[in-house]
Design an enzyme around this catalytic site. Sequence first.
Site, PDB file in Angstrom:
ATOM      1  N   GLY A 124       0.850  -1.204   0.000  1.00  0.00           N
ATOM      2  CA  GLY A 124       0.000   0.000   0.000  1.00  0.00           C
ATOM      3  C   GLY A 124       0.874   1.238   0.000  1.00  0.00           C
ATOM      4  N   SER A 126       1.589   3.402  -2.042  1.00  0.00           N
ATOM      5  CA  SER A 126       1.176   4.658  -2.681  1.00  0.00           C
ATOM      6  C   SER A 126      -0.009   5.269  -1.937  1.00  0.00           C
ATOM      7  CB  SER A 126       0.800   4.386  -4.140  1.00  0.00           C
ATOM      8  OG  SER A 126      -0.266   3.467  -4.180  1.00  0.00           O
ATOM      9  N   LEU A 185      -1.922   6.191   4.264  1.00  0.00           N
ATOM     10  CA  LEU A 185      -1.280   5.812   5.525  1.00  0.00           C
ATOM     11  C   LEU A 185       0.243   5.743   5.354  1.00  0.00           C
ATOM     12  CD1 LEU A 185      -1.660   4.819   8.479  1.00  0.00           C
ATOM     13  CD2 LEU A 185      -1.643   2.500   7.559  1.00  0.00           C
ATOM     14  N   HIS A 216      -8.574   2.377  20.380  1.00  0.00           N
ATOM     15  CA  HIS A 216      -7.694   3.302  21.104  1.00  0.00           C
ATOM     16  C   HIS A 216      -8.122   3.505  22.569  1.00  0.00           C
ATOM     17  CE1 HIS A 216      -6.270   3.869  17.142  1.00  0.00           C
ATOM     18  NE2 HIS A 216      -6.998   4.904  16.785  1.00  0.00           N
ATOM     19  N   LYS A 275     -15.353   8.506  26.025  1.00  0.00           N
ATOM     20  CA  LYS A 275     -16.091   9.481  25.211  1.00  0.00           C
ATOM     21  C   LYS A 275     -15.243   9.873  24.005  1.00  0.00           C
ATOM     22  CE  LYS A 275     -17.102  14.398  25.932  1.00  0.00           C
ATOM     23  NZ  LYS A 275     -17.615  15.353  26.921  1.00  0.00           N
TER      24      LYS A 275
END
Length: 482
Positions: free
Chosen positions: A12, A14, A17, A242, A333
């Site tokens: 990936g 190109s 990310l 996360h 939150k």
Amino acid sequence: KENVPTTIVVFGASGDLAKKKTFPALFHLFQRGLLPKRLRIIGYARTHMSPEEFHKRATSHFNADISQDQIKSFLQHCCYVSGKYDISDDFKKLRKEIESQEQALECSQSSNRIRVYYMALPPSVFVDVATQIKHNVYDSDCINRVVIEKPFGHDLESSRKLSNDIGALFTESEIFRIDHYLGKEMVKNIVTLRFANVFYEAVWNRHYIANVQITFKEPFGTEGRGGYFDEFGIIRDVMQNHLLQVLSIVAMNQPNSLSAEDVRDRKTEVLRRILPIQLEDTLLGQYVANADGTKPGYKDDDTVPKDSITPTFAQCVLHVDNDRWRGVPWVIKAGKALNEAKMLIRIQYKDMPNSLFPNLARNELVIQVSPKESMYIKTIVKEPGLSTNLAMSELDLTYKTRYHDVKIPDAYATLILDVLNGDHSNFVRSDELDEAWRIFTPLLHQIEQEHIVPTPYAYGSRGPEGAYQWTEDRVGYKRTGL
Ligand code: BG6
């Protein structure tokens, strides 16, 4: 370690990310002399590109003030191969390229070599690429490491399928699942803070802590990513990974050692003690245009369906049912298009028992992960001077002030370094991932099946009206102003 010949293949190459994160992180490490001396980086993607075009793209997100000489010497280690993600011949071509690069690095086939396969790819091609690597590129004589990026599925079932598919090709010790929050300075510091300082750990429990809030706020919407985002929503995009990862480190018991497996065992134990989140403990929102119309609403994005009910904001209350935390509510939150950029962990302590002073505010420990790395403890002091009044103050450790000479690396740089060192501590193990999906999947399915419409909030606001009161009412959070 630095003498082990190493090849990093960025799939990936190109894409966004790779441009924004992977290559700048590799360059950051290169600049600091932290990459192996014998190194090749091979970009792989579908786009046909000349080496010059590839070089231009790979460096497009490097800071403008970096010297061209440094970039040039970095690029001497990089080359590019174009190919499809499901064509065996293309992967055989890649293998040839890797082998010839390895020969140039003067490694004999049996010597220690490291190959890192970094998948900066959309999930739809993960398994194809992993299969091709295993069948056409993998060499059991060297150390193989596969790096994959979220999303790891979209619910428990699809994540298990992905884990099984990838697990059939690579061992868990070869797999590095990136959650880039685990590479952030202030998140990495939590273990040190808690287990190297006697006075934090002593009160890190339900006897002293009233509630914990983990908050992620971004001041921009899904601009340009609406198509991707609408399939996932804020819960899958940020919370299931996360925020829950951060929660598990804040909540875990002390690991037996700092080894990756001991740490991840403790984190998984925490997740196992969390019941699936209920809809009634959740508040969902979706942003609309701001009052003067200068900022668009979520559904004004052309790539978002006009009837989308995908939440761009969510807050949930959950409990960790173990001896340390029983009875302490945790709020996670997250929201896009809010009033500010901020990621923080706010630990509010209980009221002072038998206080000499009436109506005391509560102490808080706040760990700010971004944008400004800092920690502060809200502490009550006597108002300085002749007054005997009390004042709320802070014991403040702001990294910029205290460590002004240190450049805090991007999370990706520290994580890539961990991959090169074979350290899994800051990567998500498959059982952690499974638990994280278990906690959120029933809620996600219910939202979709019952078509739960999120509450609108204006772009640039603090979220749906009443969101703060909602938290105060549910978890007994008390504002700390005196
Ligand atoms: C990504 C999410 O994982 O994290 C994005 O997909 C989000 O939506 C990003 O913006 C936030 O990362 P950071 O490092 O900018 O806080």
